[in-house]
Design an enzyme around this catalytic site. Structure first.
Site, mmCIF file in Angstrom:
data_model
loop_
_atom_site.group_PDB
_atom_site.id
_atom_site.type_symbol
_atom_site.label_atom_id
_atom_site.label_comp_id
_atom_site.label_asym_id
_atom_site.label_seq_id
_atom_site.Cartn_x
_atom_site.Cartn_y
_atom_site.Cartn_z
ATOM 1 N N HIS A 95 0.835 -1.198 0.000
ATOM 2 C CA HIS A 95 0.000 0.000 0.000
ATOM 3 C C HIS A 95 0.877 1.258 0.000
ATOM 4 C CE1 HIS A 95 -3.573 2.397 1.162
ATOM 5 N NE2 HIS A 95 -2.680 3.110 1.837
ATOM 6 N N GLU A 96 1.817 1.307 0.931
ATOM 7 C CA GLU A 96 2.687 2.473 1.033
ATOM 8 C C GLU A 96 3.600 2.607 -0.186
ATOM 9 O OE1 GLU A 96 2.023 4.734 3.115
ATOM 10 O OE2 GLU A 96 0.664 3.487 4.291
ATOM 11 N N HIS A 113 1.846 4.669 -2.794
ATOM 12 C CA HIS A 113 1.979 6.109 -2.554
ATOM 13 C C HIS A 113 3.383 6.590 -2.927
ATOM 14 C CE1 HIS A 113 -1.851 6.339 -0.518
ATOM 15 N NE2 HIS A 113 -1.475 5.555 0.475
#
Length: 149
Positions: free
Chosen positions: A17-18, A21
């Site tokens: 997920h990170e 980003h």
């Protein structure tokens, strides 16, 4: 025995997920200062000599974050002018925000596609012996019968 597996799954999900980003922020020109899996006390950290990004693992792996340059940072007005998150147009900030959930969606798609790509045997639904006075016993259902529909 389940706790280590849960930890691995959490780190995988949070990390991916990170990473979404992170990749999009870097691609649109935002300066990333830290990539952290977990929060709380830092257990391990390393700063990349090439990019200056600090990579960190923290004690509680229930989340993570990508720390980006903000306008408040003194380096935003001089060395890294125009590279702060707030300096980006709304479309780029929206792309950065959406990249984490989209990365998790991509991970799920890849994992499920990989699971389905290999031949595997589906478990069969087999019945236990019904009690003698039940409707199932009167209908002729026996132990080991397979449920087909």
């Amino acid at each position: 025995m389940g706790a280590p597996y849960l930890l691995v799954v959490l780190v995988l999900l949070v990390g991916f997920h990170e990473l979404g980003h992170f990749v999009v922020a870097r691609a649109v020109g935002v300066r990333v200062l830290r990539f952290s899996i977990g929060f709380g006390p830092v257990l391990w950290r390393r700063t990349s000599a090439r990019t200056g990004v600090e990579w960190a693992f923290s004690a509680i792996p229930l989340g993570g974050y990508v720390s980006m340059l903000t306008r408040d940072d003194p380096r935003a007005s001089s060395v890294w002018a125009g590279q702060s998150y707030e300096d980006q147009p709304v479309s780029r900030r929206a792309m950065i925000a959406a990249a984490g959930p989209l990365a998790n969606f991509l991970l799920a798609w890849v994992l499920f596609t990989g699971l389905l790509a290999f031949p595997h045997e589906e478990p069969r639904a087999r019945l236990a012996a019904p009690s003698e006075q039940s409707w199932a016993a009167r209908a002729g259902i026996q132990a080991g019968d397979e449920v087909l529909a």
